[in-house]
Enzyme design. Sequence first.
Site, PDB file in Angstrom:
ATOM      1  N   ASP A  11      -1.378 -26.591  18.290  1.00  0.00           N
ATOM      2  CA  ASP A  11      -1.645 -25.937  19.479  1.00  0.00           C
ATOM      3  C   ASP A  11      -3.178 -25.130  19.525  1.00  0.00           C
ATOM      4  O   ASP A  11      -3.464 -24.189  20.161  1.00  0.00           O
ATOM      5  CB  ASP A  11      -0.266 -24.526  19.236  1.00  0.00           C
ATOM      6  CG  ASP A  11       0.908 -24.910  20.414  1.00  0.00           C
ATOM      7  OD1 ASP A  11       0.351 -25.643  21.058  1.00  0.00           O
ATOM      8  OD2 ASP A  11       1.571 -24.431  20.190  1.00  0.00           O
ATOM      9  N   LYS A  38       8.194 -31.692  25.776  1.00  0.00           N
ATOM     10  CA  LYS A  38       7.259 -31.597  24.351  1.00  0.00           C
ATOM     11  C   LYS A  38       7.998 -32.702  24.002  1.00  0.00           C
ATOM     12  O   LYS A  38       6.364 -33.682  23.823  1.00  0.00           O
ATOM     13  CB  LYS A  38       6.498 -30.495  23.697  1.00  0.00           C
ATOM     14  CG  LYS A  38       5.618 -29.935  24.388  1.00  0.00           C
ATOM     15  CD  LYS A  38       5.756 -28.585  23.879  1.00  0.00           C
ATOM     16  CE  LYS A  38       4.689 -27.174  24.997  1.00  0.00           C
ATOM     17  NZ  LYS A  38       4.780 -25.655  24.488  1.00  0.00           N
ATOM     18  N   GLN A  77       7.040 -22.583  18.983  1.00  0.00           N
ATOM     19  CA  GLN A  77       7.303 -22.222  20.429  1.00  0.00           C
ATOM     20  C   GLN A  77       6.819 -20.911  20.503  1.00  0.00           C
ATOM     21  O   GLN A  77       8.257 -20.216  19.912  1.00  0.00           O
ATOM     22  CB  GLN A  77       8.600 -23.013  21.469  1.00  0.00           C
ATOM     23  CG  GLN A  77       8.973 -22.444  22.786  1.00  0.00           C
ATOM     24  CD  GLN A  77       7.046 -23.691  23.113  1.00  0.00           C
ATOM     25  OE1 GLN A  77       7.471 -24.716  22.998  1.00  0.00           O
ATOM     26  NE2 GLN A  77       6.759 -22.828  24.174  1.00  0.00           N
TER      27      GLN A  77
END
Length: 281
Positions: free
Chosen positions: A120, A53, A97
Site C-alpha cells: 500500500d 483485490k 484493509q
Amino acid sequence: MAQLIDGKAVAARVRAEVQADVERFKAARGLVPGLAVVRVGEDPASKIYVTGKKKAAEEVGFRSWEHHLREDISQEALLVRVRQLNEDPSVHGILVQLPLPKHIDAERIISAVSPEKDVDGFHPVNAGLLSLGQPGLRPCTPLGAMRLLEEAGCAPAGKRAVVVGRSNIVGKPMALMLLQADATVTVCHRKSDLPREVAQADILVVAVGVPELIQGEWLKPGAVVIDVGMNRKPDGKLVGDVAFQAASQRASAITPVPGGVGPMTIAMLMRNTLIAASGGV
Ligand code: NAP
C-alpha cells in the site's frame, strides 16, 4: 469538450502488463508472488474492495490469501498476525484493509508491516523514501493517477499542478510524485481559497470526498483534471469531487467517476506486489 481519460482501459492494460511480467518472473525465479490481505470486521465496502483485490491478484497469477478477522480482535492479536505474515516467505505483499475498528490504532498496525512488504506504500519508511525522492513502494492511488497523466500525454515537468486534499494516502503522496516529476506544486485544504488556486492549475488533482466541490467554471481552460473522489449521492449515483459536466467543457482531458482513478488503484497494487516479490524497486 475534454478528452475522457479511460481509467478502466488503462487499468486493464497495466494488469495485462503485470500478468506478462509475472509469467517471466515465475520462469526466471521459480517463485509465485503472494499477496496477503487482512480484513477486520464486517465493513461492507471493505468486503467489496478486498474481494476485488483478491480476484485481481489471482487473475495476474499471484497466490492470494484473505485473512478475515473478527471485529473484536485485540490490537495485540492483530499485531501478532501481521508479524506472522512478515515472517512468511510465501507472502511478498501485505495489505491491511482500512478503516480498522475504532479500538485499533491503525498507524501502529501500518507501522508493523514490514516496509519491504508494504504494497500500500503507507509505512512511514516508504512515506519517508517518497519524501526524500528515493526508491520505495509508493501509494497505489497517486501512482495510478500519475500513470493516467502519462496516458493522457500530459508531462508534468514545468507545469503548474494543484492538488486539492492533503491526506497521507492520496493528497500528500500525489503532491510529492508531481514534484518529483518536476511540476510546480500547490497543495490545498479546507483553509485554501479554492477558486483562486484551482484557476492556476495546468494539472488539477482532487482528493477531497465532497461531491462536486470543484466547479467547472473555476478551471483554467485546457487543464488536465484527475478526480480521485468517490461519493455516493442519496439517489445512489456515484460522483466525483469535480462537477463533471461543467468541468469537461473547460478541461482538455478529465477522468470520469466511476471508471477513472478507481480501477487504477487495484492495478497499481498488482504492480507493487510484483515489485515487492522481485526484491524491491
Ligand atoms: P481524507 O483523508 O478525508 O482527506 C480529505 C482531504 O480533503 C483533507 O486534506 C481535507 O482538508 C480536504 N477537504 C475536505 N473538505 C474540503 C473542502 N471543503 N475544501 C478543501 N479541502 C477539503 O480523504 P482521502 O482518503 O484522501 O479521500 C479523498 C477522496 O478520494 C474520497 O472521496 C475517497 O473516497 C476517494 N478515494 C478514492 C480512491 C480510489 O481508489 N479511487 C482511493 C482513495 C480515496 P483538511 O486537511 O484541511 O481537513
